[in-house]
Design an enzyme around this catalytic site. Sequence first.
Site, short mmCIF file in Angstrom:
data_model
loop_
_atom_site.label_atom_id
_atom_site.label_comp_id
_atom_site.label_asym_id
_atom_site.label_seq_id
_atom_site.Cartn_x
_atom_site.Cartn_y
_atom_site.Cartn_z
N GLU A 119 0.58 -0.71 -0.09
CA GLU A 119 0.07 -0.25 0.04
C GLU A 119 0.70 0.88 -0.01
O GLU A 119 0.74 2.19 -0.25
CB GLU A 119 -0.63 0.16 0.83
N TYR A 144 -15.07 26.50 1.63
CA TYR A 144 -14.60 25.13 1.02
C TYR A 144 -13.40 24.79 0.17
O TYR A 144 -12.90 23.87 0.54
CB TYR A 144 -15.66 25.14 -0.43
N GLU A 200 -8.04 5.96 10.35
CA GLU A 200 -8.38 6.84 11.25
C GLU A 200 -7.37 7.67 11.89
O GLU A 200 -8.01 9.37 12.50
CB GLU A 200 -8.51 5.95 12.88
N LYS A 246 -12.12 4.22 2.06
CA LYS A 246 -10.70 3.51 1.47
C LYS A 246 -11.21 3.07 0.38
O LYS A 246 -11.91 2.08 0.67
CB LYS A 246 -10.42 2.79 1.78
#
Length: 117
Positions: free
Chosen positions: A22, A54, A73, A99
Amino acid sequence: MINIVEVTEIEVYAYHGCMEEESRLGGKYLVDVAIETDFSKSAATDHLIDTIDYVVIRRIVMEEMTIRSKLIEHVGYRILKRFQNELGNVIKSRIKVRKLSPPIEGTVKEVAIIIEG
Protein backbone atom coordinates in the site's frame (compact mmCIF):
# COMPACT_ATOMS: atom_id res chain seq x y z
CA MET A 1 -28.46 29.67 14.20
CA ILE A 2 -26.72 26.38 13.46
CA ASN A 3 -25.87 25.54 9.86
CA ILE A 4 -23.79 22.91 8.09
CA VAL A 5 -21.18 23.34 5.37
CA GLU A 6 -20.55 20.12 3.43
CA VAL A 7 -17.89 19.12 0.95
CA THR A 8 -18.38 15.55 -0.25
CA GLU A 9 -16.41 12.99 -2.19
CA ILE A 10 -13.07 14.78 -2.16
CA GLU A 11 -11.14 12.34 -4.32
CA VAL A 12 -7.56 11.58 -3.33
CA TYR A 13 -4.94 9.07 -4.40
CA ALA A 14 -2.91 8.28 -1.28
CA TYR A 15 -0.59 5.71 0.26
CA HIS A 16 -2.18 4.71 3.58
CA GLY A 17 -2.25 1.20 4.97
CA CYS A 18 -0.45 -1.33 7.11
CA MET A 19 0.85 -3.43 4.21
CA GLU A 20 4.07 -2.47 2.45
CA GLU A 21 2.44 -2.76 -0.98
CA GLU A 22 0.00 0.00 0.00
CA SER A 23 2.93 2.34 0.63
CA ARG A 24 4.21 1.64 -2.90
CA LEU A 25 1.03 1.25 -4.94
CA GLY A 26 -1.38 3.52 -3.08
CA GLY A 27 -5.10 3.60 -3.58
CA LYS A 28 -8.14 5.76 -4.13
CA TYR A 29 -9.90 7.47 -1.23
CA LEU A 30 -13.00 9.61 -0.87
CA VAL A 31 -13.37 12.08 1.98
CA ASP A 32 -16.67 13.63 3.09
CA VAL A 33 -16.73 16.64 5.39
CA ALA A 34 -19.60 18.25 7.27
CA ILE A 35 -18.87 21.23 9.50
CA GLU A 36 -21.49 22.57 11.84
CA THR A 37 -21.22 26.32 12.11
CA ASP A 38 -23.25 29.51 12.29
CA PHE A 39 -23.23 31.25 8.94
CA SER A 40 -25.86 33.85 9.75
CA LYS A 41 -23.19 36.57 9.40
CA SER A 42 -22.13 35.45 5.92
CA ALA A 43 -25.79 35.08 4.91
CA ALA A 44 -26.26 38.73 5.84
CA THR A 45 -22.99 40.15 4.48
CA ASP A 46 -22.46 37.91 1.42
CA HIS A 47 -18.70 37.94 2.18
CA LEU A 48 -16.55 34.82 1.92
CA ILE A 49 -14.46 35.91 4.90
CA ASP A 50 -17.53 35.50 7.13
CA THR A 51 -17.97 31.79 6.43
CA ILE A 52 -15.97 28.58 6.12
CA ASP A 53 -14.33 28.46 2.69
CA TYR A 54 -14.84 25.19 0.76
CA VAL A 55 -11.44 25.69 -0.87
CA VAL A 56 -9.73 25.72 2.53
CA ILE A 57 -11.60 22.57 3.59
CA ARG A 58 -10.38 20.74 0.48
CA ARG A 59 -6.82 22.05 0.91
CA ILE A 60 -6.62 20.78 4.49
CA VAL A 61 -7.97 17.37 3.46
CA MET A 62 -5.52 17.09 0.57
CA GLU A 63 -2.54 18.12 2.72
CA GLU A 64 -3.34 15.61 5.46
CA MET A 65 -4.09 12.80 3.00
CA THR A 66 -0.61 13.18 1.48
CA ILE A 67 0.99 12.36 4.85
CA ARG A 68 1.26 8.58 4.96
CA SER A 69 -0.41 6.78 7.84
CA LYS A 70 -0.98 3.13 8.55
CA LEU A 71 -4.56 3.79 9.63
CA ILE A 72 -7.25 5.97 8.08
CA GLU A 73 -8.39 6.60 11.66
CA HIS A 74 -5.14 8.52 12.16
CA VAL A 75 -5.65 10.58 9.00
CA GLY A 76 -9.25 11.39 9.91
CA TYR A 77 -8.22 12.55 13.37
CA ARG A 78 -5.52 14.82 11.92
CA ILE A 79 -8.05 16.40 9.56
CA LEU A 80 -10.48 16.98 12.44
CA LYS A 81 -7.76 18.66 14.53
CA ARG A 82 -6.76 20.93 11.64
CA PHE A 83 -10.37 22.04 11.20
CA GLN A 84 -10.63 22.81 14.91
CA ASN A 85 -7.33 24.72 14.92
CA GLU A 86 -7.51 26.57 11.61
CA LEU A 87 -11.13 27.24 10.72
CA GLY A 88 -13.09 29.91 12.52
CA ASN A 89 -16.58 29.38 13.86
CA VAL A 90 -16.52 25.56 13.88
CA ILE A 91 -19.05 24.12 16.30
CA LYS A 92 -18.59 20.49 15.33
CA SER A 93 -16.99 18.54 12.46
CA ARG A 94 -17.75 15.17 10.90
CA ILE A 95 -15.15 13.54 8.66
CA LYS A 96 -15.69 10.31 6.75
CA VAL A 97 -12.65 8.74 5.08
CA ARG A 98 -13.44 5.94 2.61
CA LYS A 99 -10.80 3.61 1.24
CA LEU A 100 -11.99 2.18 -2.07
CA SER A 101 -11.25 -1.41 -3.06
CA PRO A 102 -9.21 -2.21 0.07
CA PRO A 103 -6.70 -5.07 -0.24
CA ILE A 104 -8.58 -7.54 1.93
CA GLU A 105 -9.84 -11.02 1.17
CA GLY A 106 -13.09 -11.14 -0.77
CA THR A 107 -14.87 -8.47 -2.72
CA VAL A 108 -15.23 -5.31 -0.66
CA LYS A 109 -16.24 -2.02 -2.29
CA GLU A 110 -14.89 0.19 0.49
CA VAL A 111 -14.05 0.53 4.15
CA ALA A 112 -14.65 3.75 6.04
CA ILE A 113 -14.20 5.54 9.31
CA ILE A 114 -16.23 8.43 10.66
CA ILE A 115 -14.87 10.87 13.21
CA GLU A 116 -16.95 13.57 14.88
CA GLY A 117 -15.83 16.20 17.27
